[in-house]
Design an enzyme around this catalytic site. Sequence first.
Site, PDB file in Angstrom:
ATOM      1  N   ASP A 171      -1.563  -6.786  -6.587  1.00 46.93           N
ATOM      2  CA  ASP A 171      -2.705  -6.777  -5.694  1.00 46.93           C
ATOM      3  C   ASP A 171      -2.411  -7.615  -4.732  1.00 46.93           C
ATOM      4  O   ASP A 171      -2.398  -8.872  -4.837  1.00 46.93           O
ATOM      5  CB  ASP A 171      -3.749  -7.160  -6.849  1.00 46.93           C
ATOM      6  CG  ASP A 171      -5.222  -7.143  -5.957  1.00 46.93           C
ATOM      7  OD1 ASP A 171      -5.248  -7.242  -4.849  1.00 46.93           O
ATOM      8  OD2 ASP A 171      -6.348  -7.188  -6.738  1.00 46.93           O
ATOM      9  N   THR A 211      -5.707  10.754   5.443  1.00 44.47           N
ATOM     10  CA  THR A 211      -5.439   9.912   4.178  1.00 44.47           C
ATOM     11  C   THR A 211      -6.424   9.853   3.356  1.00 44.47           C
ATOM     12  O   THR A 211      -7.453  10.650   3.472  1.00 44.47           O
ATOM     13  CB  THR A 211      -4.892   8.550   4.615  1.00 44.47           C
ATOM     14  OG1 THR A 211      -5.935   7.746   5.032  1.00 44.47           O
ATOM     15  CG2 THR A 211      -4.060   8.339   5.933  1.00 44.47           C
ATOM     16  N   VAL A 238      -6.131   9.327  10.819  1.00 47.72           N
ATOM     17  CA  VAL A 238      -4.831   9.732  10.154  1.00 47.72           C
ATOM     18  C   VAL A 238      -5.373  10.419   8.950  1.00 47.72           C
ATOM     19  O   VAL A 238      -6.276   9.679   8.080  1.00 47.72           O
ATOM     20  CB  VAL A 238      -3.921   8.950   9.737  1.00 47.72           C
ATOM     21  CG1 VAL A 238      -2.612   9.163   9.075  1.00 47.72           C
ATOM     22  CG2 VAL A 238      -3.557   7.794  10.938  1.00 47.72           C
ATOM     23  N   ASN A 280       0.635  -2.924   5.407  1.00 46.74           N
ATOM     24  CA  ASN A 280      -0.016  -1.821   5.444  1.00 46.74           C
ATOM     25  C   ASN A 280      -1.301  -1.571   4.798  1.00 46.74           C
ATOM     26  O   ASN A 280      -2.293  -1.025   4.960  1.00 46.74           O
ATOM     27  CB  ASN A 280       0.953  -0.546   5.044  1.00 46.74           C
ATOM     28  CG  ASN A 280       0.182   0.820   4.940  1.00 46.74           C
ATOM     29  OD1 ASN A 280      -0.399   1.520   5.986  1.00 46.74           O
ATOM     30  ND2 ASN A 280      -0.214   1.304   3.563  1.00 46.74           N
ATOM     31  N   GLY A 313       0.761  -1.362  -0.191  1.00 43.13           N
ATOM     32  CA  GLY A 313      -0.107  -0.214  -0.051  1.00 43.13           C
ATOM     33  C   GLY A 313       0.876   1.136  -0.073  1.00 43.13           C
ATOM     34  O   GLY A 313       0.608   2.240   0.660  1.00 43.13           O
ATOM     35  N   TYR A 364     -15.250  -4.813   9.434  1.00 44.58           N
ATOM     36  CA  TYR A 364     -13.584  -4.116   9.540  1.00 44.58           C
ATOM     37  C   TYR A 364     -13.127  -4.321  10.789  1.00 44.58           C
ATOM     38  O   TYR A 364     -11.865  -4.456  10.914  1.00 44.58           O
ATOM     39  CB  TYR A 364     -13.831  -2.616   9.107  1.00 44.58           C
ATOM     40  CG  TYR A 364     -12.390  -1.975   9.200  1.00 44.58           C
ATOM     41  CD1 TYR A 364     -11.782  -2.039   8.036  1.00 44.58           C
ATOM     42  CD2 TYR A 364     -12.078  -1.193  10.144  1.00 44.58           C
ATOM     43  CE1 TYR A 364     -10.297  -1.469   8.169  1.00 44.58           C
ATOM     44  CE2 TYR A 364     -10.835  -0.594  10.262  1.00 44.58           C
ATOM     45  CZ  TYR A 364     -10.111  -0.871   9.236  1.00 44.58           C
ATOM     46  OH  TYR A 364      -8.760  -0.099   9.299  1.00 44.58           O
ATOM     47  N   SER A 373       1.436   3.287  -2.299  1.00 45.85           N
ATOM     48  CA  SER A 373       0.681   4.429  -3.163  1.00 45.85           C
ATOM     49  C   SER A 373       0.183   5.212  -2.635  1.00 45.85           C
ATOM     50  O   SER A 373      -0.485   6.253  -3.240  1.00 45.85           O
ATOM     51  CB  SER A 373      -0.198   3.578  -4.304  1.00 45.85           C
ATOM     52  OG  SER A 373      -1.230   3.200  -3.939  1.00 45.85           O
ATOM     53  N   ILE A 414      -0.701   6.292   4.553  1.00 53.20           N
ATOM     54  CA  ILE A 414       0.384   5.755   5.608  1.00 53.20           C
ATOM     55  C   ILE A 414       1.339   5.008   4.898  1.00 53.20           C
ATOM     56  O   ILE A 414       2.637   5.334   5.311  1.00 53.20           O
ATOM     57  CB  ILE A 414      -0.377   4.909   6.716  1.00 53.20           C
ATOM     58  CG1 ILE A 414      -1.348   5.840   7.562  1.00 53.20           C
ATOM     59  CG2 ILE A 414       0.754   4.369   7.669  1.00 53.20           C
ATOM     60  CD1 ILE A 414      -2.390   4.943   8.270  1.00 53.20           C
ATOM     61  N   LYS A 469      -9.471  -6.250  12.222  1.00 47.49           N
ATOM     62  CA  LYS A 469      -8.481  -5.943  12.974  1.00 47.49           C
ATOM     63  C   LYS A 469      -8.284  -6.463  14.209  1.00 47.49           C
ATOM     64  O   LYS A 469      -7.265  -6.706  14.645  1.00 47.49           O
ATOM     65  CB  LYS A 469      -8.690  -4.384  13.266  1.00 47.49           C
ATOM     66  CG  LYS A 469      -8.570  -3.427  12.104  1.00 47.49           C
ATOM     67  CD  LYS A 469      -7.191  -3.484  11.278  1.00 47.49           C
ATOM     68  CE  LYS A 469      -7.095  -2.447  10.137  1.00 47.49           C
ATOM     69  NZ  LYS A 469      -5.802  -2.675   9.231  1.00 47.49           N
TER      70      LYS A 469
HETATM   71  N1  LIG Z   1      -6.304   6.644   7.847  1.00 53.06           N
HETATM   72  C1  LIG Z   1      -6.713   6.261   9.249  1.00 53.06           C
HETATM   73  O1  LIG Z   1      -7.344   7.058  10.082  1.00 53.06           O
HETATM   74  C2  LIG Z   1      -6.073   4.971   9.489  1.00 53.06           C
HETATM   75  C3  LIG Z   1      -6.138   4.750  11.056  1.00 53.06           C
HETATM   76  C4  LIG Z   1      -5.827   3.445  11.690  1.00 53.06           C
HETATM   77  C5  LIG Z   1      -5.286   2.487  10.702  1.00 53.06           C
HETATM   78  N2  LIG Z   1      -5.254   2.600   9.366  1.00 53.06           N
HETATM   79  C6  LIG Z   1      -4.789   1.484   8.579  1.00 53.06           C
HETATM   80  O2  LIG Z   1      -3.741   1.960   7.738  1.00 53.06           O
HETATM   81  C7  LIG Z   1      -3.615   1.313   6.449  1.00 53.06           C
HETATM   82  C8  LIG Z   1      -3.351   2.363   5.429  1.00 53.06           C
HETATM   83  O3  LIG Z   1      -4.451   3.157   5.331  1.00 53.06           O
HETATM   84  P1  LIG Z   1      -4.522   4.622   4.683  1.00 53.06           P
HETATM   85  O4  LIG Z   1      -5.417   5.386   5.823  1.00 53.06           O
HETATM   86  O5  LIG Z   1      -3.173   4.891   4.428  1.00 53.06           O
HETATM   87  O6  LIG Z   1      -5.397   4.313   3.389  1.00 53.06           O
HETATM   88  P2  LIG Z   1      -5.280   4.900   1.925  1.00 53.06           P
HETATM   89  O7  LIG Z   1      -4.654   6.480   1.851  1.00 53.06           O
HETATM   90  O8  LIG Z   1      -6.496   4.584   1.375  1.00 53.06           O
HETATM   91  O9  LIG Z   1      -4.242   3.688   1.392  1.00 53.06           O
HETATM   92  C9  LIG Z   1      -4.355   2.422   1.192  1.00 53.06           C
HETATM   93  C10 LIG Z   1      -3.232   1.787   0.473  1.00 53.06           C
HETATM   94  O10 LIG Z   1      -3.723   0.459   0.506  1.00 53.06           O
HETATM   95  C11 LIG Z   1      -3.474   0.090  -0.878  1.00 53.06           C
HETATM   96  N3  LIG Z   1      -4.338  -1.303  -1.121  1.00 53.06           N
HETATM   97  C12 LIG Z   1      -5.509  -1.285  -0.984  1.00 53.06           C
HETATM   98  N4  LIG Z   1      -5.941  -2.541  -1.404  1.00 53.06           N
HETATM   99  C13 LIG Z   1      -4.880  -3.145  -1.887  1.00 53.06           C
HETATM  100  C14 LIG Z   1      -4.634  -4.313  -2.532  1.00 53.06           C
HETATM  101  N5  LIG Z   1      -5.828  -5.135  -2.860  1.00 53.06           N
HETATM  102  N6  LIG Z   1      -3.454  -4.555  -3.093  1.00 53.06           N
HETATM  103  C15 LIG Z   1      -2.515  -3.864  -2.997  1.00 53.06           C
HETATM  104  N7  LIG Z   1      -2.699  -2.742  -2.316  1.00 53.06           N
HETATM  105  C16 LIG Z   1      -3.979  -2.180  -1.876  1.00 53.06           C
HETATM  106  C17 LIG Z   1      -3.728   1.294  -1.610  1.00 53.06           C
HETATM  107  O11 LIG Z   1      -3.189   0.851  -3.015  1.00 53.06           O
HETATM  108  P3  LIG Z   1      -3.575   0.855  -4.290  1.00 53.06           P
HETATM  109  O12 LIG Z   1      -5.153   1.331  -4.459  1.00 53.06           O
HETATM  110  O13 LIG Z   1      -2.855   1.609  -5.467  1.00 53.06           O
HETATM  111  O14 LIG Z   1      -3.477  -0.683  -4.688  1.00 53.06           O
HETATM  112  C18 LIG Z   1      -3.272   2.259  -1.037  1.00 53.06           C
HETATM  113  O15 LIG Z   1      -1.804   2.375  -1.103  1.00 53.06           O
HETATM  114  C19 LIG Z   1      -4.835   0.293   6.497  1.00 53.06           C
HETATM  115  O16 LIG Z   1      -4.497  -0.943   7.053  1.00 53.06           O
HETATM  116  C20 LIG Z   1      -5.814   1.041   7.525  1.00 53.06           C
HETATM  117  O17 LIG Z   1      -6.638   0.152   8.242  1.00 53.06           O
HETATM  118  C21 LIG Z   1      -5.647   3.911   8.876  1.00 53.06           C
END
Ligand SMILES: NC(=O)c1ccc[n+]([C@@H]2O[C@H](COP(=O)([O-])OP(=O)(O)OC[C@H]3O[C@@H](n4cnc5c(N)ncnc54)[C@H](OP(=O)(O)O)[C@@H]3O)[C@@H](O)[C@H]2O)c1
Length: 277
Positions: free
Chosen positions: A65, A217, A215, A92, A13, A180, A15, A18, A184
């Site tokens: 993927d 994002t 966060v 991630n 992840g 979800y 791209s 986080i 977790k």
């Molecule tokens: N944002 C928050 O508030 C928060 C808080 C606690 C925990 N988290 C956790 O942090 C992690 C990252 O989340 P984020 O907030 O940074 O979200 P984000 O900006 O939506 O990024 C998600 C990333 O996961 C990748 N991804 C999703 N499905 C995928 C797949 N099938 N294969 C490969 N890559 C995949 C996406 O890449 P592509 O779409 O390019 O494949 C993207 O790079 C997650 O596990 C989330 O549960 C987030």
Amino acid sequence: MERWAGRVAIVTGASSGIGAAIARTLALSAMKVVGVARREERVKELAAELRKEGAKGEIFPVQGDVTNESDIKRVMQWTKEKLGGADVLVNNAGVAPSCVLHRFRTENIRKIYETNVIALALFTRDFVQDLRARGVDDGHIFHINRFTKNSKWHNNVKLNFNVSSTAGQSIIHNRGIYPYSGSKHAVTVMTEGLRRELVELESKIRITSISPGLVRTEILEVTGLTPDIAKQTYDTLPCLETKDIADALVYALGTPPHVQIHEITIHPTGEDFRSLL
Ligand SMILES: NC(=O)c1ccc[n+]([C@@H]2O[C@H](COP(=O)([O-])OP(=O)(O)OC[C@H]3O[C@@H](n4cnc5c(N)ncnc54)[C@H](OP(=O)(O)O)[C@@H]3O)[C@@H](O)[C@H]2O)c1
């Protein structure tokens, strides 16, 4: 962090959000980072930015993927052939589509468990096997763990936001988030489970779960909120920046080999404790 200079990390992840921040921070710490995502072009842009900034390390974009086991195997193989194998794995990649349990769409619940749980387990298994086959005993696994939304009425708009704390262990009363949250919970159990297995194997491989609160994002938009509501959420509620999570990871990675940081929970200051059930 000096001992990690020149060594190899896989970040899933990479791209966005986080994962992109972690890939950037590790490359700035002189590591070679294999950045995995479906949107490879975004990882390529990040890699180019880092080169321009003169980072001591480098990002190597690999399209994949994580819900395809063959892609996981291909990433592992690529890393071995091109870079000699990975020393650090950051699980991630994650998704959080709303799934109301009495009427969810099958594809959404599959996506949650295939991405957040099964892909994480497969990657971790293959990574540990590869480390052991290469005789690397100081590898480190990170799970970016809990993200649980709660809901709040704001300006007559129902906002979704996440709470951290015990979200991976307690059941928060919120429609749409139970699957979800369940994913977790699974990560929490598998983190401690793998730690126990590694102890039994007398391995020095470490595992750390990082559990942030909200966060800023792209996840809220990916989850289905409009860009306006997502922005309103981030502008209204206390939230963390992606770099805060990357900095926490670097802290855990940089500790001496006899120290295992098992769990890091990070709240944005002022996060609403009343929503924690
Ligand atoms: N944002 C928050 O508030 C928060 C808080 C606690 C925990 N988290 C956790 O942090 C992690 C990252 O989340 P984020 O907030 O940074 O979200 P984000 O900006 O939506 O990024 C998600 C990333 O996961 C990748 N991804 C999703 N499905 C995928 C797949 N099938 N294969 C490969 N890559 C995949 C996406 O890449 P592509 O779409 O390019 O494949 C993207 O790079 C997650 O596990 C989330 O549960 C987030």
